[in-house]
Scaffold this motif. Structure first.
Motif, PDB file in Angstrom:
ATOM      1  N   CYS A  95      28.764  31.569   8.810  1.00  0.00           N
ATOM      2  CA  CYS A  95      28.229  32.753   8.130  1.00  0.00           C
ATOM      3  C   CYS A  95      29.355  33.458   7.383  1.00  0.00           C
ATOM      4  CB  CYS A  95      27.610  33.715   9.146  1.00  0.00           C
ATOM      5  SG  CYS A  95      25.993  33.202   9.690  1.00  0.00           S
ATOM      6  N   GLY A  96      29.020  34.005   6.236  1.00  0.00           N
ATOM      7  CA  GLY A  96      30.002  34.731   5.439  1.00  0.00           C
ATOM      8  C   GLY A  96      30.811  33.879   4.485  1.00  0.00           C
ATOM      9  N   THR A  97      30.630  32.575   4.525  1.00  0.00           N
ATOM     10  CA  THR A  97      31.391  31.681   3.657  1.00  0.00           C
ATOM     11  C   THR A  97      30.976  31.882   2.202  1.00  0.00           C
ATOM     12  OG1 THR A  97      31.535  30.032   5.423  1.00  0.00           O
ATOM     13  CG2 THR A  97      31.952  29.264   3.171  1.00  0.00           C
ATOM     14  N   PRO A  98      31.954  32.068   1.298  1.00  0.00           N
ATOM     15  CA  PRO A  98      31.620  32.172  -0.128  1.00  0.00           C
ATOM     16  C   PRO A  98      30.928  30.901  -0.617  1.00  0.00           C
ATOM     17  CG  PRO A  98      33.896  32.820   0.268  1.00  0.00           C
ATOM     18  CD  PRO A  98      33.392  32.213   1.535  1.00  0.00           C
TER      19      PRO A  98
ATOM     20  N   VAL B 145      26.970  15.230   0.907  1.00  0.00           N
ATOM     21  CA  VAL B 145      25.693  15.609   1.521  1.00  0.00           C
ATOM     22  C   VAL B 145      24.986  16.622   0.626  1.00  0.00           C
ATOM     23  CG1 VAL B 145      26.365  15.140   3.911  1.00  0.00           C
ATOM     24  CG2 VAL B 145      26.790  17.401   2.952  1.00  0.00           C
ATOM     25  N   THR B 146      23.666  16.688   0.767  1.00  0.00           N
ATOM     26  CA  THR B 146      22.867  17.606  -0.054  1.00  0.00           C
ATOM     27  C   THR B 146      22.658  18.948   0.612  1.00  0.00           C
ATOM     28  OG1 THR B 146      20.824  16.707   0.860  1.00  0.00           O
ATOM     29  CG2 THR B 146      21.657  15.704  -1.182  1.00  0.00           C
ATOM     30  N   GLY B 147      23.056  19.077   1.867  1.00  0.00           N
ATOM     31  CA  GLY B 147      22.910  20.341   2.566  1.00  0.00           C
ATOM     32  C   GLY B 147      23.637  20.295   3.895  1.00  0.00           C
ATOM     33  N   LEU B 148      23.914  21.491   4.433  1.00  0.00           N
ATOM     34  CA  LEU B 148      24.614  21.603   5.713  1.00  0.00           C
ATOM     35  C   LEU B 148      24.052  22.764   6.525  1.00  0.00           C
ATOM     36  CD1 LEU B 148      28.330  21.066   4.627  1.00  0.00           C
ATOM     37  CD2 LEU B 148      27.011  19.596   6.162  1.00  0.00           C
ATOM     38  N   PRO B 149      24.119  22.641   7.850  1.00  0.00           N
ATOM     39  CA  PRO B 149      23.700  23.755   8.696  1.00  0.00           C
ATOM     40  C   PRO B 149      24.706  24.905   8.626  1.00  0.00           C
ATOM     41  CG  PRO B 149      24.429  21.891  10.033  1.00  0.00           C
ATOM     42  CD  PRO B 149      24.497  21.460   8.613  1.00  0.00           C
ATOM     43  N   VAL B 150      24.191  26.100   8.851  1.00  0.00           N
ATOM     44  CA  VAL B 150      25.024  27.303   8.928  1.00  0.00           C
ATOM     45  C   VAL B 150      25.007  27.734  10.394  1.00  0.00           C
ATOM     46  CG1 VAL B 150      25.350  29.665   8.120  1.00  0.00           C
ATOM     47  CG2 VAL B 150      24.359  27.944   6.582  1.00  0.00           C
TER      48      VAL B 150
ATOM     49  N   HIS C  50      29.616  30.081  17.988  1.00  0.00           N
ATOM     50  CA  HIS C  50      29.279  29.261  19.158  1.00  0.00           C
ATOM     51  C   HIS C  50      28.482  28.013  18.775  1.00  0.00           C
ATOM     52  CE1 HIS C  50      30.788  32.487  21.648  1.00  0.00           C
ATOM     53  NE2 HIS C  50      30.029  33.328  20.965  1.00  0.00           N
ATOM     54  N   ARG C  51      28.437  27.710  17.476  1.00  0.00           N
ATOM     55  CA  ARG C  51      27.747  26.544  16.917  1.00  0.00           C
ATOM     56  C   ARG C  51      26.228  26.605  17.086  1.00  0.00           C
ATOM     57  NH1 ARG C  51      31.251  22.514  15.115  1.00  0.00           N
ATOM     58  NH2 ARG C  51      29.607  20.961  15.166  1.00  0.00           N
ATOM     59  N   HIS C  52      25.681  27.817  17.241  1.00  0.00           N
ATOM     60  CA  HIS C  52      24.229  27.992  17.217  1.00  0.00           C
ATOM     61  C   HIS C  52      23.789  27.945  15.757  1.00  0.00           C
ATOM     62  CE1 HIS C  52      25.166  30.237  21.062  1.00  0.00           C
ATOM     63  NE2 HIS C  52      24.419  29.205  21.446  1.00  0.00           N
ATOM     64  N   VAL C  53      22.765  27.152  15.459  1.00  0.00           N
ATOM     65  CA  VAL C  53      22.294  27.019  14.085  1.00  0.00           C
ATOM     66  C   VAL C  53      21.517  28.272  13.685  1.00  0.00           C
ATOM     67  CG1 VAL C  53      20.871  25.677  12.493  1.00  0.00           C
ATOM     68  CG2 VAL C  53      22.214  24.504  14.240  1.00  0.00           C
ATOM     69  N   LEU C  54      22.010  28.931  12.641  1.00  0.00           N
ATOM     70  CA  LEU C  54      21.384  30.153  12.139  1.00  0.00           C
ATOM     71  C   LEU C  54      20.615  29.915  10.850  1.00  0.00           C
ATOM     72  CD1 LEU C  54      24.399  32.578  12.634  1.00  0.00           C
ATOM     73  CD2 LEU C  54      22.477  32.160  14.191  1.00  0.00           C
ATOM     74  N   GLY C  55      20.940  28.824  10.162  1.00  0.00           N
ATOM     75  CA  GLY C  55      20.292  28.550   8.889  1.00  0.00           C
ATOM     76  C   GLY C  55      20.717  27.208   8.342  1.00  0.00           C
ATOM     77  N   PHE C  56      20.312  26.985   7.095  1.00  0.00           N
ATOM     78  CA  PHE C  56      20.634  25.745   6.399  1.00  0.00           C
ATOM     79  C   PHE C  56      20.822  26.082   4.928  1.00  0.00           C
ATOM     80  CE2 PHE C  56      19.965  21.665   4.405  1.00  0.00           C
ATOM     81  CZ  PHE C  56      20.610  20.807   5.274  1.00  0.00           C
TER      82      PHE C  56
ATOM     83  N   THR D 280      27.539  34.839  -0.941  1.00  0.00           N
ATOM     84  CA  THR D 280      27.929  34.122   0.268  1.00  0.00           C
ATOM     85  C   THR D 280      26.746  33.289   0.749  1.00  0.00           C
ATOM     86  OG1 THR D 280      27.219  35.831   1.816  1.00  0.00           O
ATOM     87  CG2 THR D 280      29.483  35.997   0.945  1.00  0.00           C
ATOM     88  N   VAL D 281      27.010  32.420   1.686  1.00  0.00           N
ATOM     89  CA  VAL D 281      25.962  31.568   2.230  1.00  0.00           C
ATOM     90  C   VAL D 281      24.840  32.399   2.847  1.00  0.00           C
ATOM     91  CG1 VAL D 281      27.009  31.241   4.521  1.00  0.00           C
ATOM     92  CG2 VAL D 281      25.538  29.453   3.541  1.00  0.00           C
ATOM     93  N   ASP D 282      25.175  33.571   3.384  1.00  0.00           N
ATOM     94  CA  ASP D 282      24.170  34.441   3.998  1.00  0.00           C
ATOM     95  C   ASP D 282      23.112  34.881   2.990  1.00  0.00           C
ATOM     96  OD1 ASP D 282      26.946  34.766   5.081  1.00  0.00           O
ATOM     97  OD2 ASP D 282      25.840  35.650   6.735  1.00  0.00           O
ATOM     98  N   ASP D 283      23.502  34.967   1.716  1.00  0.00           N
ATOM     99  CA  ASP D 283      22.578  35.409   0.668  1.00  0.00           C
ATOM    100  C   ASP D 283      21.521  34.365   0.337  1.00  0.00           C
ATOM    101  OD1 ASP D 283      24.089  37.797   0.337  1.00  0.00           O
ATOM    102  OD2 ASP D 283      25.433  36.774  -1.067  1.00  0.00           O
ATOM    103  N   VAL D 284      21.804  33.092   0.599  1.00  0.00           N
ATOM    104  CA  VAL D 284      20.915  32.034   0.109  1.00  0.00           C
ATOM    105  C   VAL D 284      20.376  31.085   1.171  1.00  0.00           C
ATOM    106  CG1 VAL D 284      22.022  32.069  -2.157  1.00  0.00           C
ATOM    107  CG2 VAL D 284      22.785  30.425  -0.449  1.00  0.00           C
ATOM    108  N   MET D 285      20.953  31.085   2.361  1.00  0.00           N
ATOM    109  CA  MET D 285      20.552  30.082   3.349  1.00  0.00           C
ATOM    110  C   MET D 285      19.098  30.255   3.778  1.00  0.00           C
ATOM    111  SD  MET D 285      22.435  31.216   6.851  1.00  0.00           S
ATOM    112  CE  MET D 285      22.060  32.745   7.694  1.00  0.00           C
ATOM    113  N   PHE D 286      18.478  29.134   4.124  1.00  0.00           N
ATOM    114  CA  PHE D 286      17.142  29.123   4.697  1.00  0.00           C
ATOM    115  C   PHE D 286      17.320  29.453   6.176  1.00  0.00           C
ATOM    116  CE2 PHE D 286      13.614  26.710   6.714  1.00  0.00           C
ATOM    117  CZ  PHE D 286      12.568  27.437   6.163  1.00  0.00           C
ATOM    118  N   ARG D 287      16.615  30.457   6.662  1.00  0.00           N
ATOM    119  CA  ARG D 287      16.877  30.977   8.012  1.00  0.00           C
ATOM    120  C   ARG D 287      16.029  30.358   9.118  1.00  0.00           C
ATOM    121  NH1 ARG D 287      20.443  35.175   7.671  1.00  0.00           N
ATOM    122  NH2 ARG D 287      20.757  35.962   5.560  1.00  0.00           N
TER     123      ARG D 287
END
Length: 143
Positions: free
Chosen positions: A19-22, A35-40, A44-50, A72-79
């Motif tokens: 989270c927070g990654t530009p 890859v075409t996508g990655l988990p966010v 603690h490696r809990h998946v928060l989005g993609f 940032t990734v938080d602005d666009v990730m699928f939750r």
């Protein structure tokens, strides 16, 4: 073909996005890892989005056009990403991946990310099991 599972074909060498990654760093990670996508994930490696290439393209286009600063990734990730367990069978995975989206599944064990399964990894394994196709290194399911 023996009964393969997600844990047999998953890639666990790719670092997830935090989270927070530009978004420009997210794009570099996607391109570097082919890859075409990655988990966010959280710390603690809990998946928060993609986050996918498609998410990044749209956000960077809008941001660049309007000069709004770097998203940032938080602005666009699928939750609410679809995740799978390491025990999921490869036949089920292949059917899901062949049917359309998503093209990448986060593999989660006991609530924590342990890897990803990509369409390329499934395709490589099916080709290896079926026709003995010579595969380039980056498409290997052994990575």
């Amino acid at each position: 073909m023996r009964s393969l599972t997600a844990s047999d074909v998953m890639w666990n060498h790719i670092e997830p996005i935090r989270c927070g990654t530009p978004l420009t760093r997210v794009v570099k990670a996607l391109l570097h890892n082919h890859v075409t996508g990655l988990p966010v994930v959280d710390d603690h490696r809990h998946v928060l989005g993609f986050v996918s290439e498609q998410d990044c393209i749209h956000a960077l286009l809008v941001s660049n056009y309007h000069c709004e600063g770097e998203p940032t990734v938080d602005d666009v990730m699928f939750r609410e990403p679809l995740t799978i367990s390491p025990e999921m069978g490869m036949v089920d995975l292949a059917q899901n991946l062949g049917a359309g989206k998503p093209k990448v599944y986060p593999v989660v064990d006991h609530g924590k990310l342990v890897g990803i399964v990509t369409r390329s990894a499934i395709l490589a394994e099916l080709a290896r099991a079926g026709c003995g196709v010579e595969l380039p290194k980056y498409a290997s399911a052994d990575d």
